[in-house]
Design a protein around this motif. Sequence first.
Motif, PDB file in Angstrom:
ATOM      1  N   LYS A 199       0.800  -1.167  -0.084  1.00  0.00           N
ATOM      2  CA  LYS A 199      -0.149   0.160  -0.073  1.00  0.00           C
ATOM      3  C   LYS A 199       0.965   1.184   0.050  1.00  0.00           C
ATOM      4  O   LYS A 199       0.463   2.226  -0.230  1.00  0.00           O
ATOM      5  CB  LYS A 199      -0.926   0.060   1.019  1.00  0.00           C
ATOM      6  CG  LYS A 199      -2.002  -0.940   1.221  1.00  0.00           C
ATOM      7  CD  LYS A 199      -2.772  -1.204   2.551  1.00  0.00           C
ATOM      8  CE  LYS A 199      -3.900  -2.255   2.528  1.00  0.00           C
ATOM      9  NZ  LYS A 199      -4.427  -2.372   3.648  1.00  0.00           N
ATOM     10  N   THR A 200       2.095   1.194   0.456  1.00  0.00           N
ATOM     11  CA  THR A 200       3.048   2.493   0.567  1.00  0.00           C
ATOM     12  C   THR A 200       4.010   2.311  -0.520  1.00  0.00           C
ATOM     13  O   THR A 200       4.983   3.426  -0.430  1.00  0.00           O
ATOM     14  CB  THR A 200       3.774   2.245   1.973  1.00  0.00           C
ATOM     15  OG1 THR A 200       4.547   1.093   1.892  1.00  0.00           O
ATOM     16  CG2 THR A 200       2.648   2.088   3.144  1.00  0.00           C
ATOM     17  N   GLY A 201       3.711   1.712  -1.499  1.00  0.00           N
ATOM     18  CA  GLY A 201       4.697   1.511  -2.566  1.00  0.00           C
ATOM     19  C   GLY A 201       5.607   0.555  -2.756  1.00  0.00           C
ATOM     20  O   GLY A 201       5.291  -0.526  -2.139  1.00  0.00           O
ATOM     21  N   SER A 202       6.184   0.278  -3.700  1.00  0.00           N
ATOM     22  CA  SER A 202       7.309  -0.589  -3.981  1.00  0.00           C
ATOM     23  C   SER A 202       8.382  -0.661  -3.206  1.00  0.00           C
ATOM     24  O   SER A 202       8.855   0.132  -2.715  1.00  0.00           O
ATOM     25  CB  SER A 202       7.783  -0.462  -5.681  1.00  0.00           C
ATOM     26  OG  SER A 202       6.663  -0.355  -6.499  1.00  0.00           O
ATOM     27  N   TRP A 203       8.716  -2.080  -3.055  1.00  0.00           N
ATOM     28  CA  TRP A 203       9.679  -2.428  -2.258  1.00  0.00           C
ATOM     29  C   TRP A 203      11.209  -2.831  -2.709  1.00  0.00           C
ATOM     30  O   TRP A 203      11.356  -3.624  -3.164  1.00  0.00           O
ATOM     31  CB  TRP A 203       9.277  -3.687  -1.079  1.00  0.00           C
ATOM     32  CG  TRP A 203       8.299  -3.261  -0.140  1.00  0.00           C
ATOM     33  CD1 TRP A 203       7.082  -3.236  -0.305  1.00  0.00           C
ATOM     34  CD2 TRP A 203       8.658  -2.590   1.190  1.00  0.00           C
ATOM     35  NE1 TRP A 203       6.324  -2.777   0.817  1.00  0.00           N
ATOM     36  CE2 TRP A 203       7.552  -2.438   1.968  1.00  0.00           C
ATOM     37  CE3 TRP A 203       9.804  -2.228   1.687  1.00  0.00           C
ATOM     38  CZ2 TRP A 203       7.190  -1.715   3.071  1.00  0.00           C
ATOM     39  CZ3 TRP A 203       9.727  -1.815   2.928  1.00  0.00           C
ATOM     40  CH2 TRP A 203       8.776  -1.489   3.485  1.00  0.00           C
ATOM     41  N   SER A 204      11.827  -1.517  -2.877  1.00  0.00           N
ATOM     42  CA  SER A 204      13.153  -1.708  -3.457  1.00  0.00           C
ATOM     43  C   SER A 204      14.141  -2.515  -2.668  1.00  0.00           C
ATOM     44  O   SER A 204      14.108  -2.382  -1.271  1.00  0.00           O
ATOM     45  CB  SER A 204      13.696  -0.317  -3.850  1.00  0.00           C
ATOM     46  OG  SER A 204      13.929   0.404  -2.713  1.00  0.00           O
ATOM     47  N   ILE A 205      15.322  -2.877  -2.712  1.00  0.00           N
ATOM     48  CA  ILE A 205      16.345  -3.395  -2.032  1.00  0.00           C
ATOM     49  C   ILE A 205      16.767  -2.275  -0.952  1.00  0.00           C
ATOM     50  O   ILE A 205      16.603  -2.621   0.203  1.00  0.00           O
ATOM     51  CB  ILE A 205      17.665  -3.965  -2.590  1.00  0.00           C
ATOM     52  CG1 ILE A 205      17.284  -5.040  -3.536  1.00  0.00           C
ATOM     53  CG2 ILE A 205      18.671  -4.017  -1.775  1.00  0.00           C
ATOM     54  CD1 ILE A 205      18.349  -5.862  -4.291  1.00  0.00           C
ATOM     55  N   GLY A 206      16.835  -0.925  -1.395  1.00  0.00           N
ATOM     56  CA  GLY A 206      17.234   0.188  -0.417  1.00  0.00           C
ATOM     57  C   GLY A 206      16.192   0.169   0.598  1.00  0.00           C
ATOM     58  O   GLY A 206      16.468   0.298   1.942  1.00  0.00           O
ATOM     59  N   ARG A 207      14.793   0.169   0.148  1.00  0.00           N
ATOM     60  CA  ARG A 207      13.779   0.246   1.245  1.00  0.00           C
ATOM     61  C   ARG A 207      13.587  -0.784   2.096  1.00  0.00           C
ATOM     62  O   ARG A 207      13.383  -0.739   3.232  1.00  0.00           O
ATOM     63  CB  ARG A 207      12.482   0.649   0.416  1.00  0.00           C
ATOM     64  CG  ARG A 207      11.241   1.063   1.336  1.00  0.00           C
ATOM     65  CD  ARG A 207      10.269   1.558   0.505  1.00  0.00           C
ATOM     66  NE  ARG A 207       9.126   1.864   1.360  1.00  0.00           N
ATOM     67  CZ  ARG A 207       7.745   1.464   1.061  1.00  0.00           C
ATOM     68  NH1 ARG A 207       7.606   0.633   0.329  1.00  0.00           N
ATOM     69  NH2 ARG A 207       7.064   1.859   2.110  1.00  0.00           N
ATOM     70  N   ILE A 208      13.838  -1.958   1.593  1.00  0.00           N
ATOM     71  CA  ILE A 208      13.769  -3.094   2.392  1.00  0.00           C
ATOM     72  C   ILE A 208      14.790  -3.024   3.349  1.00  0.00           C
ATOM     73  O   ILE A 208      14.621  -3.635   4.692  1.00  0.00           O
ATOM     74  CB  ILE A 208      14.092  -4.614   1.587  1.00  0.00           C
ATOM     75  CG1 ILE A 208      12.765  -4.843   0.725  1.00  0.00           C
ATOM     76  CG2 ILE A 208      14.333  -5.779   2.604  1.00  0.00           C
ATOM     77  CD1 ILE A 208      12.974  -5.736  -0.386  1.00  0.00           C
ATOM     78  N   ASN A 209      16.146  -2.722   2.935  1.00  0.00           N
ATOM     79  CA  ASN A 209      17.314  -2.592   3.999  1.00  0.00           C
ATOM     80  C   ASN A 209      17.020  -1.640   5.048  1.00  0.00           C
ATOM     81  O   ASN A 209      17.299  -1.927   6.258  1.00  0.00           O
ATOM     82  CB  ASN A 209      18.554  -2.442   3.260  1.00  0.00           C
ATOM     83  CG  ASN A 209      19.147  -3.609   2.630  1.00  0.00           C
ATOM     84  OD1 ASN A 209      18.699  -4.707   3.015  1.00  0.00           O
ATOM     85  ND2 ASN A 209      19.925  -3.058   1.509  1.00  0.00           N
ATOM     86  N   GLN A 210      16.445  -0.502   4.547  1.00  0.00           N
ATOM     87  CA  GLN A 210      15.985   0.630   5.753  1.00  0.00           C
ATOM     88  C   GLN A 210      14.892  -0.023   6.708  1.00  0.00           C
ATOM     89  O   GLN A 210      15.076   0.225   7.901  1.00  0.00           O
ATOM     90  CB  GLN A 210      15.513   1.632   5.124  1.00  0.00           C
ATOM     91  CG  GLN A 210      16.363   2.756   4.281  1.00  0.00           C
ATOM     92  CD  GLN A 210      15.644   3.766   3.586  1.00  0.00           C
ATOM     93  OE1 GLN A 210      14.460   3.725   3.370  1.00  0.00           O
ATOM     94  NE2 GLN A 210      16.392   4.771   3.139  1.00  0.00           N
TER      95      GLN A 210
END
Length: 145
Positions: free
Chosen positions: A110-121
């Motif tokens: 719901k909050t957008g795509s999960w990129s590697i950077g976002r997953i790591n955060q």
Amino acid sequence: MTDQRLIYRMEDGYAEALGVAMYMFARLEWNVVWCCERLDKGSVSELQELTAGIIRKRLGKLITSVVEDGLREQLMKAAEVFNPLVDLRNDMIHGTPITDKQFGQCLKGKTGSWSIGRINQAADSFADCAILFNSLLHGALKEPA
């Protein structure tokens, strides 16, 4: 083995980042469960197979019953960090698999795509919160020797 799992090519490191994030959340969740156990004996057996959302609610109820002001305040601050992380993890893990123009094969919540950077955060946030609850387990909630 047929290697069918390789049909949908993900960015190198995507599955690993996702796995680390899930592990870090599991570590966090169990630290919270053990804090619940220290507040109310029997909580581990009660909570071990329940969802993070239910664990979050149980922690909130237990915090309200803490008499000592300093401990209650520490637990409330920790819960304020934990509570939104439950929603963040749910958004990630319950995301829809998509092909994103920017990130390729990934999950989209719901909050957008999960990129590697976002997953790591997110994984770092889970780890930080796990450390917070761990410090309570071995500090203010430590069982007497």
